[in-house]
Write a protein that holds these residues in place. Structure first.
Motif, mmCIF file in Angstrom:
data_model
loop_
_atom_site.group_PDB
_atom_site.id
_atom_site.type_symbol
_atom_site.label_atom_id
_atom_site.label_comp_id
_atom_site.label_asym_id
_atom_site.label_seq_id
_atom_site.Cartn_x
_atom_site.Cartn_y
_atom_site.Cartn_z
ATOM 1 N N CYS A 40 0.864 -1.194 0.000
ATOM 2 C CA CYS A 40 0.000 0.000 0.000
ATOM 3 C C CYS A 40 0.892 1.233 0.000
ATOM 4 O O CYS A 40 1.893 1.286 0.700
ATOM 5 C CB CYS A 40 -0.903 -0.002 1.225
ATOM 6 N N ASN A 68 -0.277 4.367 0.628
ATOM 7 C CA ASN A 68 -0.826 5.444 1.460
ATOM 8 C C ASN A 68 -0.232 5.398 2.862
ATOM 9 O O ASN A 68 0.323 4.393 3.279
ATOM 10 C CB ASN A 68 -2.346 5.320 1.520
ATOM 11 N N CYS A 80 -3.702 1.392 4.266
ATOM 12 C CA CYS A 80 -4.892 2.237 4.456
ATOM 13 C C CYS A 80 -6.150 1.377 4.526
ATOM 14 O O CYS A 80 -7.177 1.820 5.032
ATOM 15 C CB CYS A 80 -4.996 3.249 3.324
ATOM 16 N N LEU A 81 -6.078 0.175 4.007
ATOM 17 C CA LEU A 81 -7.182 -0.799 3.980
ATOM 18 C C LEU A 81 -8.321 -0.374 3.059
ATOM 19 O O LEU A 81 -9.373 -1.011 3.019
ATOM 20 C CB LEU A 81 -7.729 -1.086 5.393
ATOM 21 N N LYS A 82 -8.122 0.741 2.320
ATOM 22 C CA LYS A 82 -9.211 1.252 1.479
ATOM 23 C C LYS A 82 -8.862 1.257 -0.001
ATOM 24 O O LYS A 82 -9.752 1.247 -0.849
ATOM 25 C CB LYS A 82 -9.554 2.690 1.896
ATOM 26 N N CYS A 83 -7.574 1.329 -0.321
ATOM 27 C CA CYS A 83 -7.188 1.466 -1.738
ATOM 28 C C CYS A 83 -7.364 0.129 -2.482
ATOM 29 O O CYS A 83 -7.616 -0.908 -1.875
ATOM 30 C CB CYS A 83 -5.750 1.963 -1.847
ATOM 31 N N CYS A 100 -4.888 -2.646 -1.273
ATOM 32 C CA CYS A 100 -5.320 -3.238 -0.002
ATOM 33 C C CYS A 100 -6.515 -4.166 -0.189
ATOM 34 O O CYS A 100 -6.566 -5.262 0.365
ATOM 35 C CB CYS A 100 -5.686 -2.140 0.995
HETATM 36 ZN ZN LIG Z 1 -3.994 0.791 0.870
#
Ligand SMILES: [Zn+2]
Length: 295
Positions: A52, A54, A59-62, A65
């Motif tokens: 990742c 970020n 970030c667990l969102k991109c 991820c």
């Molecule tokens: Zn990420």
């Protein structure tokens, strides 16, 4: 590093964060302790953190991820054994991993091979894995997860950086030893940068009377030397590190000569040669690799 909801031993979380955030996480890590579920979660989280872009990572969102979480990232290869079941990871599976490790990654800077419940590797599979841990391609990273470090042969343990999810006294001792070896390796590198024979001699003193740490420190130095050679061709690879300064201070020939000195000494240590003599040889033979002007 962002650990999400995962509960980790504070000290381990701090060490993992420091390594991930500074880009100095070793090419092979071993996660032990905790439950099988926690080990899997941390392995996936670590892969996300490595890829990742970020901050704080992951970030667990991109997209990266999410792909990793959903098991569809083409550069994350997950293998799993069955806890406590020897040979539940076939030797052919490890051979496939070895072959694949030499193939270029699809979209990430490197491929990450995750081996869950790695205690499922029998001796043959461990030997096959060892070969690639010894000479890892720069585009491959390894995350091993298992109940305990006791599941592995010493040769594997000397190639991986251990992190315990929860307290485990065997693990704590291993980490201490590992930290001691890492510090000794860095101290010797720093002394070598001074090109001063006396300083080099002093720096190796920490390895006297402790053959285990001696060997572990030498293994680390071999990897650091490898990184220094890589640094000659890719100057952003290890920016600001002692390896990078090393790569500027020494020629490829000097670095390769040093690697050979270390390999010979490890082999001699295995033959039960006198410990203190080995430490003296380490200093004089490393210093002997330094080419002096006019010699
Ligand atoms: Zn990420």
């Amino acid at each position: 590093m962002n650990f999400g909801k995962l509960q980790l031993n504070e000290e381990v979380a701090r060490r993992l964060s420091a390594a991930v955030d500074s880009g100095t996480l070793s090419h092979a890590v071993l996660l032990t302790g905790g439950t099988e579920k926690e080990r899997k979660e941390l392995s996936v989280l670590l892969a996300q953190a490595l890829l990742c872009t970020n901050q704080p990572t992951p970030c667990l969102k991109c997209d990266v991820c999410k792909k990793i979480k959903n098991g569809i990232h083409p550069d994350i290869i997950i293998t799993s054994g069955e806890a406590g079941k020897q040979r539940s990871i076939k030797i052919d599976t490890i051979r496939d991993i070895r072959q694949r490790a030499y193939i270029m990654p699809n979209e990430a800077p490197y491929q990450i091979f995750i081996i869950l419940e790695a205690s499922g590797m029998g001796e043959e599979a461990q030997n096959a894995l060892l070969k690639i841990l010894e000479e890892p391609p720069v585009t491959a990273r390894f995350i091993l997860a298992s109940r305990s470090r006791d599941d592995f042969r010493q040769t594997i343990l000397s190639r991986v950086t251990p992190f315990a999810i929860s307290e485990d006294s065997g693990q704590a001792a291993g980490e201490k030893e590992n930290a001691k070896a890492a510090k000794a390796a860095t101290d010797i590198f720093t002394a070598l940068l001074s090109k001063n024979e006396y300083k080099i001699m002093l720096s190796t003193g920490a390895l006297e009377k402790d053959k285990k740490t001696f060997k572990a420190a030498l293994e680390k130095m071999i990897l650091m030397l490898r990184n220094s050679v890589v640094g000659k061709y890719n100057d952003s690879a290890f920016s600001d590190s002692v390896e990078m300064r090393f790569s500027q201070a020494y020629s490829a020939k000097e670095i390769i000569d040093m690697q050979n000195v270390l390999k010979t000494l490890i082999a001699d240590a295995d033959k039960n040669a006198n410990d203190n003599l080995l430490v003296t040889r380490l200093a004089t033979e490393l210093a002997g690799c330094i080419e002096q002007n006019g010699r």
